[in-house]
Design a protein around this motif. Structure first.
Motif, PDB file in Angstrom:
ATOM      1  N   UNK A  73       9.844   9.128  -0.754  1.00 30.05           N
ATOM      2  CA  UNK A  73      10.314  10.380  -1.335  1.00 30.05           C
ATOM      3  C   UNK A  73       9.253  11.475  -1.296  1.00 30.05           C
ATOM      4  N   UNK A  74       7.998  11.089  -1.275  1.00 27.68           N
ATOM      5  CA  UNK A  74       6.904  12.068  -1.180  1.00 27.68           C
ATOM      6  C   UNK A  74       7.030  12.946   0.065  1.00 27.68           C
ATOM      7  N   UNK A  75       7.646  12.405   1.129  1.00 21.91           N
ATOM      8  CA  UNK A  75       7.758  13.135   2.381  1.00 21.91           C
ATOM      9  C   UNK A  75       8.961  14.068   2.418  1.00 21.91           C
ATOM     10  N   UNK A  76       9.852  13.933   1.440  1.00 19.61           N
ATOM     11  CA  UNK A  76      11.152  14.604   1.495  1.00 19.61           C
ATOM     12  C   UNK A  76      11.156  15.901   0.698  1.00 19.61           C
ATOM     13  N   UNK A  77      11.735  16.939   1.297  1.00 20.79           N
ATOM     14  CA  UNK A  77      11.944  18.212   0.602  1.00 20.79           C
ATOM     15  C   UNK A  77      13.276  18.203  -0.126  1.00 20.79           C
ATOM     16  N   UNK A 115       8.185  11.608  -7.964  1.00 21.84           N
ATOM     17  CA  UNK A 115       8.746  11.003  -6.751  1.00 21.84           C
ATOM     18  C   UNK A 115      10.263  10.861  -6.763  1.00 21.84           C
ATOM     19  N   UNK A 116      10.913  11.019  -7.881  1.00 18.23           N
ATOM     20  CA  UNK A 116      12.379  10.931  -7.899  1.00 18.23           C
ATOM     21  C   UNK A 116      12.980  12.200  -7.303  1.00 18.23           C
ATOM     22  N   UNK A 172      23.065   1.208  12.275  1.00 21.36           N
ATOM     23  CA  UNK A 172      22.831  -0.095  11.626  1.00 21.36           C
ATOM     24  C   UNK A 172      21.361  -0.452  11.479  1.00 21.36           C
ATOM     25  N   UNK A 173      20.491   0.549  11.625  1.00 22.30           N
ATOM     26  CA  UNK A 173      19.067   0.353  11.375  1.00 22.30           C
ATOM     27  C   UNK A 173      18.694   1.081  10.095  1.00 22.30           C
ATOM     28  N   UNK A 174      18.039   0.359   9.169  1.00 24.54           N
ATOM     29  CA  UNK A 174      17.659   0.939   7.887  1.00 24.54           C
ATOM     30  C   UNK A 174      16.222   1.448   7.968  1.00 24.54           C
ATOM     31  N   UNK A 175      16.064   2.751   7.717  1.00 29.11           N
ATOM     32  CA  UNK A 175      14.754   3.392   7.815  1.00 29.11           C
ATOM     33  C   UNK A 175      14.321   3.891   6.443  1.00 29.11           C
ATOM     34  N   UNK A 176      13.340   3.247   5.805  1.00 29.17           N
ATOM     35  CA  UNK A 176      12.877   3.709   4.494  1.00 29.17           C
ATOM     36  C   UNK A 176      11.956   4.917   4.634  1.00 29.17           C
ATOM     37  N   UNK A 177      12.228   5.958   3.860  1.00 27.70           N
ATOM     38  CA  UNK A 177      11.404   7.160   3.831  1.00 27.70           C
ATOM     39  C   UNK A 177      10.830   7.332   2.432  1.00 27.70           C
ATOM     40  N   UNK A 206      16.523   7.285  -3.869  1.00 35.36           N
ATOM     41  CA  UNK A 206      15.809   6.828  -5.067  1.00 35.36           C
ATOM     42  C   UNK A 206      15.799   5.315  -5.244  1.00 35.36           C
ATOM     43  N   UNK A 207      15.305   4.608  -4.246  1.00 31.81           N
ATOM     44  CA  UNK A 207      15.156   3.160  -4.373  1.00 31.81           C
ATOM     45  C   UNK A 207      13.682   2.837  -4.633  1.00 31.81           C
ATOM     46  N   UNK A 208      13.393   2.138  -5.736  1.00 30.52           N
ATOM     47  CA  UNK A 208      12.002   1.832  -6.071  1.00 30.52           C
ATOM     48  C   UNK A 208      11.467   0.648  -5.272  1.00 30.52           C
ATOM     49  N   UNK A 209      10.200   0.724  -4.917  1.00 27.66           N
ATOM     50  CA  UNK A 209       9.514  -0.400  -4.288  1.00 27.66           C
ATOM     51  C   UNK A 209       8.023  -0.246  -4.546  1.00 27.66           C
ATOM     52  N   UNK A 210       7.437  -1.220  -5.243  1.00 30.72           N
ATOM     53  CA  UNK A 210       5.997  -1.255  -5.526  1.00 30.72           C
ATOM     54  C   UNK A 210       5.491   0.089  -6.055  1.00 30.72           C
ATOM     55  N   UNK A 211       6.113   0.544  -7.152  1.00 30.08           N
ATOM     56  CA  UNK A 211       5.691   1.764  -7.846  1.00 30.08           C
ATOM     57  C   UNK A 211       5.855   3.039  -7.020  1.00 30.08           C
ATOM     58  N   UNK A 212       6.669   2.986  -5.971  1.00 30.76           N
ATOM     59  CA  UNK A 212       6.976   4.181  -5.204  1.00 30.76           C
ATOM     60  C   UNK A 212       8.493   4.303  -5.089  1.00 30.76           C
ATOM     61  N   UNK A 213       8.953   5.512  -4.787  1.00 36.22           N
ATOM     62  CA  UNK A 213      10.376   5.765  -4.625  1.00 36.22           C
ATOM     63  C   UNK A 213      10.672   6.049  -3.152  1.00 36.22           C
ATOM     64  N   UNK A 214      11.742   5.424  -2.647  1.00 40.48           N
ATOM     65  CA  UNK A 214      12.129   5.568  -1.246  1.00 40.48           C
ATOM     66  C   UNK A 214      13.570   6.049  -1.141  1.00 40.48           C
ATOM     67  N   UNK A 215      13.858   6.733  -0.061  1.00 42.19           N
ATOM     68  CA  UNK A 215      15.225   7.052   0.327  1.00 42.19           C
ATOM     69  C   UNK A 215      15.486   6.335   1.646  1.00 42.19           C
TER      70      UNK A 215
END
Length: 207
Positions: free
Chosen positions: A98-102, A126-127, A91-96, A76-85
């Motif tokens: 939330x729309x894609x996540x079950x 999206x949360x 050590x690589x950060x991969x933003x997903x 639940x990290x916000x970025x430009x009106x969207x929510x990301x996990x």
């Protein structure tokens, strides 16, 4: 004796080759997964602006297409009106998005008995919501907390009963616990007060 030693050496070499092959396959699979994850959000320019200082927890992400990825996770990290996990692998950060996540499963291993907390994609906001109670698949309750192992209720509470999802939030109530009490009172035609429940377990027992 020499025949036995030769046979033992051949077995050792064969075992080493198989082990190296399995290791190589696993590393190749991890690399392929990492590449796939990074491509999921190829149109997202959030890679350099995500907040990596948020708490990360060990766990797994299950996408709506049934793909499963394991790593360290911050939800639940916000970025430009969207929510990301954020999924951290090697050590690589991969933003997903939330729309894609079950759902997301986070594991707490600091105690002797590991605990798991599940987060669910419930609706269109999206949360990801934390599963806080479940009763034999009949009734489940969710809150908006990003802290997987916090025992208090946070933010909006959703209750799913008989496949119907209800948002219990009420602007005029005194908080999420009162929202759940109001839901029970409306459903069962009762008149419970906050003082009637010493613990959340007592409250959830009424669901």
């Amino acid at each position: 004796m020499k025949h036995f030693q030769l046979k033992l050496s051949l077995i050792s070499i064969l075992f080493a080759l198989i082990s190296n092959s399995i290791y190589s396959q696993n590393k190749a699979l991890e690399l392929a997964n990492a590449l796939l994850i990074s491509n999921l959000n190829s149109d997202c320019n959030c890679h350099n602006t995500i907040n990596t200082n948020q708490p990360f927890f060990e766990g797994k992400v299950i996408l709506k297409d049934s793909s499963v990825y394991k790593g360290n996770i911050s939800i639940n990290q916000p970025f430009e009106n969207k929510m990301f996990t954020i999924l951290k692998i090697d050590n690589t950060y991969n933003p997903l998005e939330n729309d894609l996540i079950k759902e997301v499963h986070l594991t707490h291993t600091e105690e002797e008995t590991p605990k798991e907390t599940k987060y669910i994609n419930l609706n269109s906001d999206e949360r990801l919501y934390r599963l806080i109670y479940k009763n034999d698949d009949l009734v489940s309750a969710y809150d908006a907390s990003n802290e997987p192992f916090d025992k208090s209720l946070i933010g909006r509470i959703f209750i799913k009963e008989n496949k119907t999802l209800t948002d219990t939030w009420n602007f005029w109530s005194s908080g999420p616990k009162k929202d759940v009490i109001n839901y029970i009172n409306d459903r069962d035609d009762t008149n419970y007060k906050r003082r009637d429940f010493e613990s959340l377990n007592d409250l959830f027992a009424k669901l």
